[in-house]
Design a protein around this motif. Sequence first.
Motif, short mmCIF file in Angstrom:
data_model
loop_
_atom_site.label_atom_id
_atom_site.label_comp_id
_atom_site.label_asym_id
_atom_site.label_seq_id
_atom_site.Cartn_x
_atom_site.Cartn_y
_atom_site.Cartn_z
N GLY A 1 30.91 35.17 39.48
CA GLY A 1 31.61 34.34 40.45
C GLY A 1 33.08 34.19 40.13
O GLY A 1 33.79 35.16 39.86
N ILE A 2 33.57 32.94 40.15
CA ILE A 2 34.99 32.68 39.91
C ILE A 2 35.38 33.00 38.47
O ILE A 2 36.57 33.03 38.14
N GLY A 3 34.41 33.31 37.62
CA GLY A 3 34.70 33.75 36.27
C GLY A 3 35.47 35.06 36.21
O GLY A 3 35.93 35.47 35.14
N ARG B 1 30.81 38.93 49.87
CA ARG B 1 31.91 38.18 50.47
C ARG B 1 32.40 37.05 49.57
O ARG B 1 33.52 36.57 49.74
N SER B 2 31.58 36.64 48.61
CA SER B 2 31.98 35.54 47.72
C SER B 2 32.70 36.03 46.47
O SER B 2 33.16 35.22 45.67
N MET B 3 32.81 37.34 46.29
CA MET B 3 33.35 37.91 45.07
C MET B 3 34.82 38.30 45.26
O MET B 3 35.15 39.19 46.04
N ALA B 4 35.70 37.59 44.54
CA ALA B 4 37.14 37.75 44.73
C ALA B 4 37.68 39.00 44.03
O ALA B 4 37.12 39.48 43.05
N PHE B 5 38.79 39.49 44.58
CA PHE B 5 39.61 40.55 43.98
C PHE B 5 38.91 41.91 43.93
O PHE B 5 39.24 42.75 43.09
N GLY B 6 37.97 42.15 44.83
CA GLY B 6 37.26 43.43 44.84
C GLY B 6 38.18 44.61 45.04
O GLY B 6 38.10 45.61 44.32
N GLU C 1 35.60 30.92 50.31
CA GLU C 1 35.81 29.70 49.52
C GLU C 1 36.65 29.91 48.26
O GLU C 1 36.65 29.06 47.37
N VAL C 2 37.37 31.02 48.17
CA VAL C 2 38.25 31.27 47.02
C VAL C 2 39.67 31.48 47.52
O VAL C 2 39.95 32.43 48.25
N LEU C 3 40.57 30.58 47.13
CA LEU C 3 41.98 30.67 47.47
C LEU C 3 42.79 31.00 46.23
O LEU C 3 42.63 30.38 45.18
N HIS D 1 31.41 47.82 38.23
CA HIS D 1 30.12 47.70 38.91
C HIS D 1 30.08 46.36 39.63
O HIS D 1 30.06 45.31 38.99
N PHE D 2 30.08 46.38 40.96
CA PHE D 2 29.96 45.17 41.74
C PHE D 2 28.48 44.90 41.99
O PHE D 2 27.76 45.77 42.49
N ARG D 3 28.01 43.70 41.66
CA ARG D 3 26.59 43.40 41.74
C ARG D 3 26.34 42.06 42.44
O ARG D 3 26.02 41.06 41.80
N PRO D 4 26.51 42.01 43.78
CA PRO D 4 26.17 40.76 44.47
C PRO D 4 24.68 40.45 44.32
O PRO D 4 23.82 41.34 44.42
N GLN D 5 24.39 39.20 44.06
CA GLN D 5 23.02 38.80 43.73
C GLN D 5 22.05 39.00 44.88
O GLN D 5 20.87 39.29 44.67
#
Length: 326
Positions: free
Chosen positions: A118-120, A148-153, A22-24, A169-173
């Motif tokens: 998120g998109i922040g 999968r919802s976290m952009a620019f990883g 959902e991020v373009l 640090h990537f921290r998916p909830q």
Amino acid sequence: MTLPQEPPLDLLVHRMTWEADEVLSVELTHPEGKPLPAWEPGAHLDLHAGGQIRQYSLCGDPADTGRYRIAVLNEPSSRGGSRHVHTVLRPGATVTVKGPRNHFALAEAPRYVFLAGGIGITPILAQVREAAARGAGWTLWHGGRTARSMAFGAELTRLADACPAGTVHFRPQDRYGHLDLPAALDGLTPGDGALVYCCGPEPLLAAVEEACAARGLGGQLRLERFAAAPVAAPPGGESGFEVECARSGVTVTVGPDEAVVDALERSGVQVETSCRDGICGTCETRVLGGVPDHRDMLLSTEEQTAGRTMMVCVSRCASDRLVLDL
């Protein structure tokens, strides 16, 4: 802070890329190949989309003067801007933009802690790249609903791998819960020169504000909001006041339940607006007399105290009368 004076630009949608669920991302170029106005990390564009004007942070490389890049989350509950980008906008289309405008500039510091929800991540991405270029130490804590919802990883990982002073640090909830703010702020002390930059949904911003205040770091925190935080009415409720427009010679009475910009428009004085929440800066207006009652989320404490400008979409009057440069 600079008052918005930029003329609009009609740009070409060059490329659209899925960056996450959902991020373009949308790359914009000048239709004649001309260089685009310069920008610095933290800046945003006003994008005209689907009959709306919405603010999107620039998340590309400021050194690339040939293109702008923004990223847009598809939000079904939005007022239509993001939905238009996802369902109507396509490469080859022309869109109108205004800006760039920056209310979230990256100040000089020896060390940064970046917090993105998120998109922040969009304004934070360019700031991380700049911090790395400056040779400063930095740590990014990036949270989101799922990986999968976290952009620019991948982009962030490459930045960290190429920068010995940087860590991500990537921290998916769904795996870690909410961002661990004590861990993120560990080692920071009041007055050490480090700065904390945070962008994301209001619950994250409120939690970061509370955590920084508890550690005496409030003066080292910089925030960018998606929406206005609640502002309590003054004791005794709102009261009306007069606004004089110095250049047009119009004087209007603003009612207790009326926004300054609405009173101005009712009297034929047009002010460009966008968010009407005090978060974008489009309606920033120079104050020539009187004392503003600031309700925006953009001006710093020092800028609000100086009272030289105000956001007429939300701010009011702390004196009997305001004189505005309109």
